[in-house]
Design an enzyme around this catalytic site. Structure first.
Site, PDB file in Angstrom:
ATOM      1  N   THR A 170      51.311  25.195  10.337  1.00 55.18           N
ATOM      2  CA  THR A 170      50.069  25.671  10.926  1.00 55.18           C
ATOM      3  C   THR A 170      49.132  24.475  11.083  1.00 55.18           C
ATOM      4  OG1 THR A 170      50.382  27.772   9.897  1.00 55.18           O
ATOM      5  CG2 THR A 170      48.106  27.117  10.176  1.00 55.18           C
ATOM      6  N   ARG A 198      52.077  41.646  11.211  1.00 56.55           N
ATOM      7  CA  ARG A 198      51.649  41.032   9.947  1.00 56.55           C
ATOM      8  C   ARG A 198      50.511  40.030  10.182  1.00 56.55           C
ATOM      9  NH1 ARG A 198      51.509  35.435   8.184  1.00 56.55           N
ATOM     10  NH2 ARG A 198      51.788  35.378   5.934  1.00 56.55           N
ATOM     11  N   GLY A 200      48.440  36.965   8.305  1.00 55.56           N
ATOM     12  CA  GLY A 200      48.364  36.083   7.149  1.00 55.56           C
ATOM     13  C   GLY A 200      46.901  35.787   6.847  1.00 55.56           C
ATOM     14  N   ASP A 201      46.681  34.688   6.175  1.00 58.03           N
ATOM     15  CA  ASP A 201      45.317  34.307   5.799  1.00 58.03           C
ATOM     16  C   ASP A 201      44.538  33.659   6.941  1.00 58.03           C
ATOM     17  OD1 ASP A 201      47.334  32.187   5.452  1.00 58.03           O
ATOM     18  OD2 ASP A 201      45.573  30.949   5.054  1.00 58.03           O
ATOM     19  N   THR A 220      46.142  26.422   4.349  1.00 55.82           N
ATOM     20  CA  THR A 220      47.432  26.639   5.000  1.00 55.82           C
ATOM     21  C   THR A 220      48.451  26.946   3.924  1.00 55.82           C
ATOM     22  OG1 THR A 220      49.164  25.612   6.346  1.00 55.82           O
ATOM     23  CG2 THR A 220      47.866  24.133   4.997  1.00 55.82           C
ATOM     24  N   GLY A 221      49.537  27.606   4.329  1.00 57.31           N
ATOM     25  CA  GLY A 221      50.577  27.916   3.344  1.00 57.31           C
ATOM     26  C   GLY A 221      50.903  29.395   3.331  1.00 57.31           C
ATOM     27  N   GLY A 223      50.418  32.820   3.311  1.00 51.58           N
ATOM     28  CA  GLY A 223      49.215  33.588   3.599  1.00 51.58           C
ATOM     29  C   GLY A 223      48.926  34.711   2.622  1.00 51.58           C
TER      30      GLY A 223
HETATM   31  N1  ASP Z   1      48.986  30.539   6.295  1.00 51.89           N
HETATM   32  C1  ASP Z   1      49.807  30.904   7.403  1.00 51.89           C
HETATM   33  C2  ASP Z   1      50.257  32.333   7.275  1.00 51.89           C
HETATM   34  O1  ASP Z   1      50.588  32.761   6.180  1.00 51.89           O
HETATM   35  C3  ASP Z   1      51.011  30.038   7.536  1.00 51.89           C
HETATM   36  C4  ASP Z   1      50.757  28.591   7.415  1.00 51.89           C
HETATM   37  O2  ASP Z   1      49.719  28.132   6.984  1.00 51.89           O
HETATM   38  O3  ASP Z   1      51.654  27.843   7.798  1.00 51.89           O
HETATM   39  O4  ASP Z   1      50.330  33.008   8.274  1.00 51.89           O
END
Ligand code: ASP
Length: 298
Positions: A170, A198, A200-201, A220-221, A223
């Protein structure tokens, strides 16, 4: 103040040299806008569009596909005056971040999702665009073969393993301009092979991003974990008493405790930068006082 920090996602070491080039181009382009007297919003948006257009990130062109082979994207923007805009699960657009900005500037709402977001984009004159690439389709087919080969079930109980190896590139940006105003942006197609619908965050204020007069943070990460911890708001609140780096470190410690694989970038009200992650890598760069600093964070 003129500081900008950009990340290209926490989690994977894939394509690091290519992603480094784009991260640096994005941060330099954003900084140029700040230096010429432009706003933090314009700088953060410019950097995010460059990342979305590059094909090397899970945002905009080249985004990861959901379980049905579709690209559903999330993007968000927030400023220190608590102005917010986001789109969630939007399909068939080139730059979700530009539509998030349109939501912020033109509607009475904060988040538009799915078909409603697409209708809004059309009303605002945004053209249809297919963000899939050969590479993103190939990755999807590879992962689906794994699932079909018995490495998961119909409901993907092994999805966390895939998150670990494939997802999370992301993009996000935090900028502060000469007037001390913050802007933070996020853009993603979410976790690859996610179920349709869905969220995410990334478009969730307080979780994937937050900004106020104290500072601004982009996350990021994974979510789901980031939402559970309201991680960006936690990090911004920590900046009341700590600088950006200390705040990021404390917030990441909390994430680690809950096994949340994630990364954070931040700027505090003194223009100090914070960054770090609990995943495998997070290509990121910032420019302060004209000096560029880049880290793969491997
Ligand atoms: N945080 C994002 C999600 O969970 C994914 C990402 O940061 O790569 O949708």
């Amino acid at each position: 103040m003129n500081v900008i920090i950009v990340h290209g996602g926490a989690g994977t070491k894939r394509d690091l040299p290519e992603r480094k080039k784009v991260v640096i181009k994005a941060v330099e382009s954003g900084y140029k806008i700040l230096k010429e007297g432009g706003s933090a919003i314009d700088a953060a948006i410019r950097a995010t569009v460059i990342l979305e257009d590059s094909q090397y990130f899970n945002a905009g062109t080249g985004s990861g596909l959901n379980i049905e082979g579709e690209v559903e994207m999330d993007a968000s923007i927030m400023t220190n005056s608590l102005e917010c805009g986001a789109v969630a699960c939007i399909k068939n657009v080139k730059n979700p971040i530009l539509i998030a900005k349109l939501v912020m500037e033109n509607t009475d709402h904060i988040i538009l999702s799915g078909k409603g977001a697409q209708r809004f984009a059309k009303i605002m004159g945004i053209r249809k665009y297919d963000p899939k690439t050969k590479k993103s389709k190939a990755l999807y087919n590879k992962l689906m073969r794994r699932i079909k080969g018995g490495k998961g079930t119909r409901y993907f109980p092994r999805l966390p393993d895939f998150i670990k190896y494939y997802n999370t590139d992301t993009v996000g940006t935090v900028a502060v301009d000469r007037e001390g105003k913050f802007a933070v942006t996020n853009s993603t197609a979410g976790v690859i092979l996610k179920l349709p619908g869905r969220l995410g965050d990334t478009p969730i204020f307080g979780a994937g991003l937050y900004a106020n007069e104290i500072g601004a943070v982009s996350a990021t990460g994974h979510g789901e974990g980031i939402i559970q911890l309201c991680l960006s708001k936690v990090a911004v609140d920590l900046m009341k008493e700590n600088n950006a780096q200390k705040s990021v470190s404390i917030a990441l410690k909390k994430a680690k405790k809950y096994n949340v694989r994630c990364g954070l970038i931040a700027i505090d009200r003194k223009g100090k930068v914070g960054w770090g992650h609990t995943a495998d890598a997070m290509p990121s760069a910032y420019i302060k006082n004209g000096k560029l600093t880049y880290k793969d964070w491997v």
